[in-house]
Design a protein around this motif. Sequence first.
Motif: not given
Lengths: 271, 271
Positions: A80, A82, A105, A142, A147-148, A151-152, B16, B18, B21, B90, B92-94
């Motif tokens: 990854k 960034i 990363q 970023l 999306q967060v 995805r939740a 790491r 978020r 990210a 890695r 998006y899932a919390p």
Amino acid sequence: MLSWVDGLPCDFLSLRDRGLAYGDGLFETVAVRQGRPLLLDRHMARLAEGCSRLSMPLDGSLIRAELQAFALELGEGVAKLIVTRGDGLRGYAPPQPTLPRRILQGSPWPAYPPASAELGVELFPCRTRLAEQPLLAGLKHLNRLEQVLARAEWQGGEYAEGLMRDVSGRVIEGVFSNLFLVKSSQLLTADLSRCGVAGVMRAEILTLAAGNGLAVKVRDIAYDEFLGADEVFLCNSLYGIWPVRRFDGHDWPVGPLTRKLQALVHHLQDS
Amino acid sequence: MLSWVDGLPCDFLSLRDRGLAYGDGLFETVAVRQGRPLLLDRHMARLAEGCSRLSMPLDGSLIRAELQAFALELGEGVAKLIVTRGDGLRGYAPPQPTLPRRILQGSPWPAYPPASAELGVELFPCRTRLAEQPLLAGLKHLNRLEQVLARAEWQGGEYAEGLMRDVSGRVIEGVFSNLFLVKSSQLLTADLSRCGVAGVMRAEILTLAAGNGLAVKVRDIAYDEFLGADEVFLCNSLYGIWPVRRFDGHDWPVGPLTRKLQALVHHLQDS
């Protein structure tokens, strides 16, 4: 895991980085096989486009060389990258001069179930809609709270991905994938000029399709058109292509065009 | 400058996180005077609302105590609090469980020219529009690329702030301020249910106005209505209230309601 900051082994970041403060940066998720970053030209092209649109200076040859060296050390997995606008003082104004920061990363290759590519996946119907912001559309920046949130919305393994529509209801993409339809032997994927991420595998598929005599269109996709498609599939730079088998009570077969493109992409992934 | 991570002096962050990210977090910019964080209850209330809407756990009493201890050590200046969803793998899932990270950064009091509050400021007409995303509207989250793009539209000291409209053309706010109009002695500020940041000073002014018998409305503001206002002013938690004197060839006087609210807010800033 392996991580570099500005070309040196490092696993922490300055608190003043604008990537943290504002999400002021871009990223690329690069498949690494046998020490090589796959689809490198496409990743570099998207990064260059993002830097240009965010008015961030880019040393493309330096980043390319770093990605190659990093991939060599990683061997197999995901790199990854960034790129942020670097450190800043308080306030939104871009620092003058801007010294972008490069973060790499590594992570192991994701444990995707083989059945996803072979038998297809079920899509979750996300309620989170994508806002329409032409200035940022297409970029892998970023700012990823949409999306967060999307995805939740689902847990567990029943759904491999979720479908995201824009605030106007158009069908755009998956949470971490792009989406293609096939209707009457024509390949179709969403126009991403208002929202969405223009994936490198999507770009690769568009090129492969054109090069293999397949009719392909990039335009708006209405929800009903999606539901009435003959074939549906997802793609990204890591897993390649997943057929979509089911969505919200609708079923699709794994069709011949999906299989043809999987074969073309599989060849690419292994190369 | 002074900075803490999770309550301890520290000036770096895990790669790491978020917040880096995905911009997966929230922030508050808190005025600190004589060792005290001003408008603390309002900052804590907005943070709680943000955490609730992003489904992030919040230890409100811990953060409040840390902000107070940090302010005591800082003395005079600005305390920026960032709360992120903490480290993640890695994707998006919390993370389960989520361990939010608390970051505090101190900076000196900004050198705002006294003339801005006294004589008023000129507003730059930003071309960058705010996308409409009800799920994130009002929150002070870390996805701030729209503000970065807007703030990059002008340089130099002629313009103290920029006007941001939404993609539909409505008048919303400044890049780092909220905006109020006065028309026929009625106070008016934009509805922030589609976009914008609901500032703590905006909330304070709404309360002060109501408590001082001023008529006040929160609703959509058309561009023409803005241009036809009797008075226009900006506000945020650091500088209080700036009258707007000029925008794109339009001029406003510094009106009586603006002065009255400045007096009310000034009292608060010094307390």
